[in-house]
Design a protein around this motif. Structure first.
Motif, mmCIF file in Angstrom:
data_model
loop_
_atom_site.group_PDB
_atom_site.id
_atom_site.type_symbol
_atom_site.label_atom_id
_atom_site.label_comp_id
_atom_site.label_asym_id
_atom_site.label_seq_id
_atom_site.Cartn_x
_atom_site.Cartn_y
_atom_site.Cartn_z
ATOM 1 N N THR A 127 39.173 -60.947 35.082
ATOM 2 C CA THR A 127 40.049 -61.100 36.241
ATOM 3 C C THR A 127 39.205 -61.055 37.510
ATOM 4 O O THR A 127 38.144 -60.442 37.540
ATOM 5 C CB THR A 127 41.154 -60.012 36.266
ATOM 6 O OG1 THR A 127 42.139 -60.351 37.244
ATOM 7 C CG2 THR A 127 40.589 -58.628 36.607
ATOM 8 N N VAL A 128 39.705 -61.728 38.539
ATOM 9 C CA VAL A 128 39.004 -61.765 39.815
ATOM 10 C C VAL A 128 39.564 -60.662 40.711
ATOM 11 O O VAL A 128 40.761 -60.401 40.705
ATOM 12 C CB VAL A 128 39.186 -63.164 40.459
ATOM 13 C CG1 VAL A 128 38.962 -63.116 41.952
ATOM 14 C CG2 VAL A 128 38.233 -64.165 39.821
ATOM 15 N N ALA A 129 38.673 -59.993 41.473
ATOM 16 C CA ALA A 129 39.122 -58.955 42.405
ATOM 17 C C ALA A 129 38.395 -59.101 43.736
ATOM 18 O O ALA A 129 37.178 -59.327 43.762
ATOM 19 C CB ALA A 129 38.860 -57.569 41.828
ATOM 20 N N ARG A 130 39.141 -58.973 44.843
ATOM 21 C CA ARG A 130 38.504 -58.924 46.163
ATOM 22 C C ARG A 130 37.681 -57.650 46.222
ATOM 23 O O ARG A 130 38.123 -56.607 45.732
ATOM 24 C CB ARG A 130 39.606 -58.935 47.241
ATOM 25 C CG ARG A 130 39.206 -59.642 48.519
ATOM 26 C CD ARG A 130 40.398 -59.830 49.425
ATOM 27 N NE ARG A 130 40.781 -58.556 50.056
ATOM 28 C CZ ARG A 130 41.869 -58.409 50.825
ATOM 29 N NH1 ARG A 130 42.678 -59.451 51.037
ATOM 30 N NH2 ARG A 130 42.146 -57.248 51.369
ATOM 31 N N GLU A 131 36.478 -57.711 46.829
ATOM 32 C CA GLU A 131 35.554 -56.580 46.665
ATOM 33 C C GLU A 131 36.078 -55.264 47.251
ATOM 34 O O GLU A 131 35.726 -54.198 46.774
ATOM 35 C CB GLU A 131 34.151 -56.904 47.188
ATOM 36 C CG GLU A 131 34.042 -57.050 48.676
ATOM 37 C CD GLU A 131 32.595 -57.184 49.140
ATOM 38 O OE1 GLU A 131 31.678 -56.634 48.499
ATOM 39 O OE2 GLU A 131 32.369 -57.840 50.172
ATOM 40 N N ASP A 132 36.944 -55.342 48.270
ATOM 41 C CA ASP A 132 37.470 -54.086 48.827
ATOM 42 C C ASP A 132 38.483 -53.427 47.898
ATOM 43 O O ASP A 132 38.892 -52.292 48.137
ATOM 44 C CB ASP A 132 38.104 -54.331 50.213
ATOM 45 C CG ASP A 132 39.250 -55.337 50.169
ATOM 46 O OD1 ASP A 132 39.084 -56.400 49.538
ATOM 47 O OD2 ASP A 132 40.318 -55.063 50.743
ATOM 48 N N THR A 133 38.903 -54.118 46.826
ATOM 49 C CA THR A 133 39.870 -53.527 45.891
ATOM 50 C C THR A 133 39.191 -52.973 44.640
ATOM 51 O O THR A 133 39.871 -52.600 43.686
ATOM 52 C CB THR A 133 40.931 -54.564 45.461
ATOM 53 O OG1 THR A 133 40.311 -55.590 44.665
ATOM 54 C CG2 THR A 133 41.591 -55.198 46.672
ATOM 55 N N VAL A 134 37.854 -52.951 44.659
ATOM 56 C CA VAL A 134 37.081 -52.503 43.497
ATOM 57 C C VAL A 134 36.603 -51.072 43.750
ATOM 58 O O VAL A 134 35.988 -50.799 44.776
ATOM 59 C CB VAL A 134 35.876 -53.449 43.291
ATOM 60 C CG1 VAL A 134 34.950 -52.903 42.219
ATOM 61 C CG2 VAL A 134 36.360 -54.849 42.933
#
Ligand SMILES: [Zn+2]
Ligand SMILES: [Zn+2]
Length: 348
Positions: A127-134
């Protein structure tokens, strides 16, 4: 092209299928996550049956899953945080838009996008995640426990530490000790609340609440219920009452049992009107009612610290592991409460 399995709901036909779809590519500011664990939540069921509808989704098909952990597998261009491939992470349950008036002011986004609601979630191999949500997680924290922190645990945590600030020796009543309420019992225990009174009509749920740290567990239909609450609080009434059930009757029952400056917190959601028919004692005792929804990014970081350092043991919250290919079976088990699950985990 590389493909992967993904559990997807077709919103037009309300059909849920595990399908073979292309592995997504991380765009600018995004990373590709190899999913290791994915929680199954009641809101996933509600997306399938149509009682929750995405607001911002631009497609008729949606990969579910907002309680996700895994490894950083590949990096998109233009990253700012220096996340390394192989980092163990949990994913925030959604992301602020960064464009609305409150986002620009640094406030709480009024157009928040839910993962697995408004864009593809993580019931998939990647899955793809925006880096601030990791959110990086410590090695000591297993993937299944990390996955359920955003949402399943953080919602109760935020209700207890932010909406009202529960502190040691305060009396707490927790109505509805299913998935979310059971975590509230555990967290209240960690915060030193005393007594912790769990309230649920189901004997199994009451038993579990006692194992999770409640001092007493009561049946709300028992004619001696109110007296038992007053006895447990030395006649003072509750400092905090939480409605995790989202049932109007809970509010009517809880309000008169609040003590001086006591607060009723509404966490469970219902379409029924909010009514409290208590009369002037509500004023005389300076009582309060709060609405509560969700949690913030910071709460997830705090909980990962607490779980990673052993302060908060989430192992008993993991009811079972099910292969992603059998996601329909997991949905069936949650829908019919087979085995009374707190959290079932899909494993890709
Ligand atoms: Zn959830
Ligand atoms: Zn915004």
């Amino acid at each position: 092209m590389d493909t992967m399995l993904a559990g997807r709901v077709h919103l037009d036909t309300k059909k849920f299928l595990v399908e073979e779809i292309p592995v997504p590519e991380p765009g600018p500011g995004e990373v590709l996550i190899e999913v290791k664990a994915a929680g199954v939540c009641l809101s996933d069921l509600h997306l399938i049956d149509g009682s929750i509808s995405p607001v911002h989704l631009k497609s008729d098909v949606l990969t579910l899953g907002h309680e996700i952990s895994g490894d950083v597998h590949a990096l998109g261009p233009g990253l700012k945080r220096g996340l390394a491939v192989g980092t163990r992470v949990a994913l925030q349950a959604g992301q602020p838009c960064r464009e609305c008036a409150t986002c620009v002011r640094g406030g709480r986004c009024t157009s928040f996008r839910g993962r697995g609601v408004d864009y593809d979630g993580g019931w998939s191999q990647y899955t793809v995640a925006r880096e601030d949500t990791v959110v990086p997680i410590p090695d000591a924290l297993p993937f299944d426990q990390a996955a359920i922190i955003p949402d399943a645990v953080s919602t109760s945590y935020a209700a207890l530490v932010e909406t009202v600030q529960v502190r040691s020796a305060q009396s707490v009543g927790i109505w509805g000790v299913g998935g979310v309420g059971a975590h509230a019992v555990r967290l209240a225990r960690m915060m030193g609340a005393s007594p912790i009174i769990a309230v649920d009509p189901l004997p199994g749920a009451r038993e579990r609440a006692l194992a999770f740290g409640a001092d007493i567990a009561l049946d709300p239909t028992d004619p001696g219920f109110a007296e038992a609450v007053l006895r447990a609080t030395d006649g003072m009434g509750l400092d905090h009452a939480f409605d995790f059930a989202g049932v109007p009757r809970v509010r009517e029952q809880a309000s008169p049992l609040l003590g001086d400056h006591g607060a009723l917190v509404l966490v469970g959601i219902t379409m029924e009107p909010l009514t409290i028919s208590e009369k002037m004692t509500f004023n005389l005792k300076n009582k309060k009612v709060y609405g509560h929804y969700g949690s913030s990014f910071e709460h997830v970081y705090e909980l990962i610290r607490l779980a990673g350092s052993g302060r908060l043991d989430l192992a008993p919250s993991i009811t079972g592991h099910i292969p992603l290919a059998e996601a329909s079976e997991a949905i069936h088990r949650l829908e019919h409460k087979i085995g009374d699950p707190i959290r079932l985990i899909l494993v890709p």
